[in-house]
Write an enzyme that holds these catalytic residues in place. Structure first.
Site, PDB file in Angstrom:
ATOM      1  CG  ASP A   1      -2.180   0.947   1.114  1.00 48.03           C
ATOM      2  OD1 ASP A   1      -2.338   1.141  -0.112  1.00 48.03           O
ATOM      3  OD2 ASP A   1      -2.648   1.507   2.162  1.00 48.03           O
TER       4      ASP A   1
ATOM      5  CB  CYS B   1     -17.185   5.042   1.815  1.00 48.08           C
ATOM      6  SG  CYS B   1     -16.225   3.799   2.604  1.00 48.08           S
TER       7      CYS B   1
ATOM      8  CB  CYS C   1     -18.919  -3.847   3.709  1.00 51.83           C
ATOM      9  SG  CYS C   1     -17.449  -3.046   3.783  1.00 51.83           S
TER      10      CYS C   1
ATOM     11  CB  CYS D   1     -18.008 -10.742   4.523  1.00 52.15           C
ATOM     12  SG  CYS D   1     -17.450 -11.977   3.435  1.00 52.15           S
TER      13      CYS D   1
HETATM   14  S1  SF4 Z   1     -19.873 -13.025   0.486  1.00 53.12           S
HETATM   15 FE1  SF4 Z   1     -21.378 -11.759   0.793  1.00 53.12          FE
HETATM   16  S2  SF4 Z   1     -20.813 -10.379   2.350  1.00 53.12           S
HETATM   17 FE2  SF4 Z   1     -18.793 -11.588   1.416  1.00 53.12          FE
HETATM   18  S3  SF4 Z   1     -18.133 -10.037   0.044  1.00 53.12           S
HETATM   19 FE3  SF4 Z   1     -19.378 -11.476  -1.116  1.00 53.12          FE
HETATM   20  S4  SF4 Z   1     -21.389 -10.641  -1.279  1.00 53.12           S
HETATM   21 FE4  SF4 Z   1     -20.302  -9.438   0.109  1.00 53.12          FE
HETATM   22  S1  SF4 Z   2     -19.853  -0.733   4.987  1.00 52.29           S
HETATM   23 FE1  SF4 Z   2     -17.834  -0.584   3.775  1.00 52.29          FE
HETATM   24  S2  SF4 Z   2     -18.699   0.638   1.998  1.00 52.29           S
HETATM   25 FE2  SF4 Z   2     -20.047   0.794   3.770  1.00 52.29          FE
HETATM   26  S3  SF4 Z   2     -19.405   2.607   4.732  1.00 52.29           S
HETATM   27 FE3  SF4 Z   2     -18.429   1.107   5.629  1.00 52.29          FE
HETATM   28  S4  SF4 Z   2     -16.472   0.514   4.758  1.00 52.29           S
HETATM   29 FE4  SF4 Z   2     -17.516   1.973   3.425  1.00 52.29          FE
END
Ligand code: SF4
Ligand code: SF4
Length: 308
Positions: free
Chosen positions: A131, A212, A242, A246
């Protein structure tokens, strides 16, 4: 001893794991044409918000030769950072990557040690990054066979999940290459898109930084717009919503990392955050990735969470 391609590849991979990386893969160098097209469209839509640096070095991002002439191979390493500790504060949240000292220090020194194994006659034969240069790290990790890019835009390794730092070594050496990862394990899941409180994920793998939380609490120099401020969900630095949602992160077990000690502020109470002064910031946030936002912005973010 002069090593052949196979022996050199095996040595590099073995040593990467010995140094504490959690996964390693190798891709042949190539021009990332499709990514270039996507990036241009994304930038033209204004989704980079005020991050001007995203507009510069476009060629460097997609062409390894523009960073190191004669690059033949890209060695990609992953470093898992899911913390074993939890934040003491219920009210003020920080992204998990900030629980430990700035990863650039830890990873760069490991990459340097790894790169030193590659025979070299001149200083230009390899370069390493994490990065720290305009490199499309997630794409290289996928091309090196390590995993896929999820709909939340994060790189996901099938056994490590998405809480991973990515580092690369560009080298002129030819090595044995891994098969690119072609499977998209997201399938029909859209949990991340639904969970984002500000609808910043406007489509799978398409982030509008203007919306974001991570951008607004770290990168942006402007006031947080009220529509975003109302949805911070306690985040004062970054956002993991997000990724936390997951399913590929659900069963991942955090590992204690000796070279990544927990920063003092992870143990801060709500009251500690509210009374944080410059002196304490200087003392407790030394080498923290939160230095990127800085004291003034951090205090503003805390106030924003308090007021909403
Ligand atoms: S598995 Fe589901 S939650 Fe995880 S990145 Fe893919 S779409 Fe998003
Ligand atoms: S959930 Fe992911 S895309 Fe949404 S505000 Fe938070 S970091 Fe950004």
């Amino acid at each position: 001893m002069v090593m052949n391609k196979q022996q050199l590849t095996e040595t590099i991979k073995q040593q990467a794991l010995t140094l504490g990386f959690d996964a390693v893969g190798i891709a042949p160098s190539q021009l990332l044409e499709q990514d270039k097209e996507y990036l241009i469209k994304w930038l033209n839509k204004g989704y980079a918000a005020s991050m001007k640096y995203m507009h510069t070095h476009l060629e460097k991002r997609v062409n390894p030769a523009s960073l190191l002439e004669n690059t033949r191979s890209v060695i990609v390493v992953l470093y898992h950072y899911l913390p074993t500790t939890q934040q003491a504060s219920q009210q003020y949240k920080i992204a998990k990557y900030a629980y430990t000292p700035d990863y650039h220090y830890v990873i760069k020194s490991k990459l340097q040690q790894l790169a030193s194994l590659l025979p070299t006659e001149n200083a230009d034969i390899q370069r390493w990054f994490t990065d720290s240069a305009p490199v499309l790290e997630r794409r290289w990790a996928q091309l090196a066979g390590l995993g896929w890019i999820g709909k939340n835009g994060c790189f996901i390794h099938p056994q490590l999940g998405s809480y991973v730092f990515i580092g690369e070594i560009f080298t002129e050496h030819e090595l044995v290459y891994d098969t690119p990862y072609t499977h998209d394990h997201c399938g029909t899941c859209t949990r991340c898109l639904q969970a984002c409180p500000t609808q910043a994920l406007i489509a799978p793998r398409e982030l509008d930084a203007n919306k974001c939380i991570s951008y607004h609490t770290i990168e942006s120099k402007n006031e947080i717009p009220s529509s975003i401020a109302q949805q911070l969900k306690g985040y004062i630095f970054g956002c993991d919503i997000c990724q936390d949602i997951c399913p590929w992160n659900a069963k991942i077990v955090a590992k204690e990392k000796k070279d990544s000690p927990t920063m003092p502020y992870v143990y801060y109470s709500d009251q500690d955050w509210l009374t944080l002064d410059k002196k304490k910031f200087k003392q407790d946030f030394r080498h923290s990735p939160m230095q990127r936002a800085g004291y003034v912005k951090l205090i503003k973010n805390i106030r924003t969470v308090v007021e909403k």
